[in-house]
Design a protein around this motif. Structure first.
Motif, PDB file in Angstrom:
ATOM      1  N   UNK A 184       0.865  -1.175   0.000  1.00  0.00           N
ATOM      2  CA  UNK A 184       0.000   0.000   0.000  1.00  0.00           C
ATOM      3  C   UNK A 184       0.904   1.227   0.000  1.00  0.00           C
ATOM      4  N   UNK A 185       0.647   2.142  -0.897  1.00  0.00           N
ATOM      5  CA  UNK A 185       1.524   3.307  -1.051  1.00  0.00           C
ATOM      6  C   UNK A 185       1.526   4.155   0.218  1.00  0.00           C
ATOM      7  N   UNK A 186       2.725   4.627   0.593  1.00  0.00           N
ATOM      8  CA  UNK A 186       2.876   5.473   1.769  1.00  0.00           C
ATOM      9  C   UNK A 186       3.014   6.934   1.395  1.00  0.00           C
ATOM     10  N   UNK A 187       4.256   7.393   1.190  1.00  0.00           N
ATOM     11  CA  UNK A 187       4.480   8.791   0.841  1.00  0.00           C
ATOM     12  C   UNK A 187       5.813   8.924   0.107  1.00  0.00           C
ATOM     13  N   UNK A 188       5.974   9.988  -0.669  1.00  0.00           N
ATOM     14  CA  UNK A 188       7.255  10.220  -1.349  1.00  0.00           C
ATOM     15  C   UNK A 188       8.359  10.501  -0.342  1.00  0.00           C
ATOM     16  N   UNK A 189       9.589  10.209  -0.734  1.00  0.00           N
ATOM     17  CA  UNK A 189      10.745  10.474   0.121  1.00  0.00           C
ATOM     18  C   UNK A 189      11.613  11.592  -0.448  1.00  0.00           C
ATOM     19  N   UNK A 190      11.012  12.433  -1.256  1.00  0.00           N
ATOM     20  CA  UNK A 190      11.731  13.568  -1.837  1.00  0.00           C
ATOM     21  C   UNK A 190      10.934  14.842  -1.562  1.00  0.00           C
ATOM     22  N   UNK A 191      11.624  15.986  -1.431  1.00  0.00           N
ATOM     23  CA  UNK A 191      10.915  17.257  -1.194  1.00  0.00           C
ATOM     24  C   UNK A 191      10.338  17.810  -2.493  1.00  0.00           C
ATOM     25  N   UNK A 192       9.283  18.617  -2.369  1.00  0.00           N
ATOM     26  CA  UNK A 192       8.654  19.220  -3.543  1.00  0.00           C
ATOM     27  C   UNK A 192       8.451  20.716  -3.308  1.00  0.00           C
ATOM     28  N   UNK A 193       8.647  21.476  -4.365  1.00  0.00           N
ATOM     29  CA  UNK A 193       8.334  22.906  -4.311  1.00  0.00           C
ATOM     30  C   UNK A 193       7.128  23.224  -5.163  1.00  0.00           C
ATOM     31  N   UNK A 194       6.708  22.234  -5.944  1.00  0.00           N
ATOM     32  CA  UNK A 194       5.579  22.421  -6.859  1.00  0.00           C
ATOM     33  C   UNK A 194       4.553  21.326  -6.589  1.00  0.00           C
ATOM     34  N   UNK A 195       3.324  21.716  -6.230  1.00  0.00           N
ATOM     35  CA  UNK A 195       2.287  20.733  -5.900  1.00  0.00           C
ATOM     36  C   UNK A 195       1.904  19.879  -7.104  1.00  0.00           C
ATOM     37  N   UNK A 196       1.988  20.481  -8.297  1.00  0.00           N
ATOM     38  CA  UNK A 196       1.658  19.719  -9.499  1.00  0.00           C
ATOM     39  C   UNK A 196       2.656  18.596  -9.728  1.00  0.00           C
ATOM     40  N   UNK A 197       3.935  18.879  -9.514  1.00  0.00           N
ATOM     41  CA  UNK A 197       4.955  17.851  -9.685  1.00  0.00           C
ATOM     42  C   UNK A 197       4.807  16.761  -8.625  1.00  0.00           C
ATOM     43  N   UNK A 198       4.407  17.164  -7.416  1.00  0.00           N
ATOM     44  CA  UNK A 198       4.212  16.183  -6.346  1.00  0.00           C
ATOM     45  C   UNK A 198       3.100  15.196  -6.718  1.00  0.00           C
ATOM     46  N   UNK A 199       2.009  15.709  -7.253  1.00  0.00           N
ATOM     47  CA  UNK A 199       0.904  14.826  -7.645  1.00  0.00           C
ATOM     48  C   UNK A 199       1.330  13.874  -8.750  1.00  0.00           C
ATOM     49  N   UNK A 200       2.113  14.390  -9.704  1.00  0.00           N
ATOM     50  CA  UNK A 200       2.603  13.543 -10.795  1.00  0.00           C
ATOM     51  C   UNK A 200       3.533  12.462 -10.258  1.00  0.00           C
ATOM     52  N   UNK A 201       4.421  12.868  -9.352  1.00  0.00           N
ATOM     53  CA  UNK A 201       5.365  11.919  -8.754  1.00  0.00           C
ATOM     54  C   UNK A 201       4.612  10.790  -8.047  1.00  0.00           C
ATOM     55  N   UNK A 202       3.614  11.155  -7.233  1.00  0.00           N
ATOM     56  CA  UNK A 202       2.858  10.144  -6.492  1.00  0.00           C
ATOM     57  C   UNK A 202       2.109   9.225  -7.453  1.00  0.00           C
ATOM     58  N   UNK A 203       1.483   9.798  -8.456  1.00  0.00           N
ATOM     59  CA  UNK A 203       0.720   8.998  -9.415  1.00  0.00           C
ATOM     60  C   UNK A 203       1.621   8.006 -10.141  1.00  0.00           C
ATOM     61  N   UNK A 204       2.781   8.477 -10.608  1.00  0.00           N
ATOM     62  CA  UNK A 204       3.673   7.605 -11.375  1.00  0.00           C
ATOM     63  C   UNK A 204       4.360   6.557 -10.491  1.00  0.00           C
ATOM     64  N   UNK A 205       4.819   6.962  -9.303  1.00  0.00           N
ATOM     65  CA  UNK A 205       5.495   6.002  -8.433  1.00  0.00           C
ATOM     66  C   UNK A 205       4.521   4.959  -7.894  1.00  0.00           C
TER      67      UNK A 205
END
Length: 330
Positions: free
Chosen positions: A257-278
């Motif tokens: 079950x997915x937890x959370x990213x382990x990298x920092x984000x400055x852009x919320x759009x990139x964070x959503x993309x990162x979570x979706x793809x990972x």
């Protein structure tokens, strides 16, 4: 990330463990003093070999809320009032250490401050004291070492070191409660004594758990291997090159079950993309290519968390490379 409570508990355990690598108010019934300012004496138990059978918190448990277990490690004997002999789990041998005696049943050996709570020919109870540079907190850390004499274990209890070191019934009952909560709601996961295993089902993928090498620089701290297992994963012939770092809950059935990213984000759009793809990587490659064995504590499988660093590459694996080389320049 570890909480302050976890870090404090780790520090106390590491204080004892690391000290064994270096080779360089009065209570009734504990020690017979002639006066309030007498130094503690170990004459009555000189030469007796003691083995630590349990290390416990003030509540009598060896486990905390995060599943971290305080494990007994010491083998100790008092050679005289100014020296001890202690077994080093890293050196795999007994080492002599100087002993400095203090007032109020306090002493120092193997670079560790301890306070005698109970002392007789059959057993010892020692409280670990927190120290900082030249100061010692005599109020204690509320972590206790329970040691039995080897002769007492063998000839009175008629058992072995391995048996007396088994977790207590209270520990077992407490862990069962944690297991029930974690398996009802995987977000209540806790650290597994036997961590999750990722077993590759394809020559295209590799997984390797990071193992911390105990060194002087890290104070011989390898506890993160237990508290926060971390895996490097390589996926060959992926649809594209990628690299993702994220946490995963692994439930008691081995499902991810997915937890959370382990990298920092400055852009919320990139964070959503990162979570979706990972998360898509987890639900496809990882679930398809790996057999996942859940973590367990005291033989009970339960939900726990792991950290993953997943590298995908479009190239095929080198047939001449061994597993170790796969992670070179990871």
């Amino acid at each position: 990330m570890l909480t302050i409570k976890q870090k404090a508990l780790k520090y106390l355990t590491l204080l004892l463990f690391a000290s064994l690598v270096f080779t360089s108010c009065k209570r009734k019934g504990i020690v017979a003093h002639n006066g309030a300012k007498d130094l503690i004496s170990f004459k009555s138990i000189e030469g007796i070999k003691y083995t630590e059978v349990a290390r416990r918190l003030q509540n009598g448990l060896s486990f905390n809320d995060y599943g971290y277990q305080l494990e007994p490690e010491w083998k100790l004997s008092f050679i005289s009032d100014d020296s001890t002999r202690i077994y080093s789990p890293i050196k795999k041998q007994l080492i002599n250490f100087p002993l400095s005696r203090g007032y109020d049943s306090i002493f120092n050996t193997a670079r560790t401050w301890l306070k005698v709570k109970k002392m007789n020919k059959d057993s010892l109870v020692l409280e670990i004291l927190k120290s900082n540079n030249d100061s010692v907190d005599v109020s204690g850390a509320k972590v206790y070492m329970i040691l039995y004499a080897d002769n007492y274990i063998k000839n009175t209890l008629h058992t072995t070191e391995a048996v007396v070191r088994h977790p207590s019934r209270r520990d077992t009952a407490y862990v069962k409660e944690l297991v029930t909560k974690a398996n009802t709601d995987y977000t209540k996961a806790f650290s597994a004594r036997q961590p999750v295993q990722l077993i590759s089902q394809s020559p295209l993928v590799f997984a390797k758990q990071r193992k911390t090498k105990p060194t002087l620089e890290n104070h011989f701290d390898t506890s993160d291997d237990y508290l926060a297992p971390t895996f490097d994963i390589v996926i060959n012939k992926a649809y594209r090159d990628f690299y993702y770092s994220f946490t995963v809950y692994v439930d008691n059935m081995g499902a991810m079950h997915y937890g959370k990213p382990l990298v920092p984000f400055t852009d919320s759009g990139f964070e959503k993309t990162f979570i979706k793809e990972s998360e898509a990587i987890m639900n496809s490659y990882l679930m398809y290519y790996f057999k996942v064995i859940p973590g367990s504590t005291l033989g009970m499988p339960h939900a726990s968390t792991i950290s993953l660093h997943v590298k995908g590459r479009t190239a095929a694996p080198d047939p001449h490379a061994d597993t170790a080389t796969v992670y070179t320049n990871y």
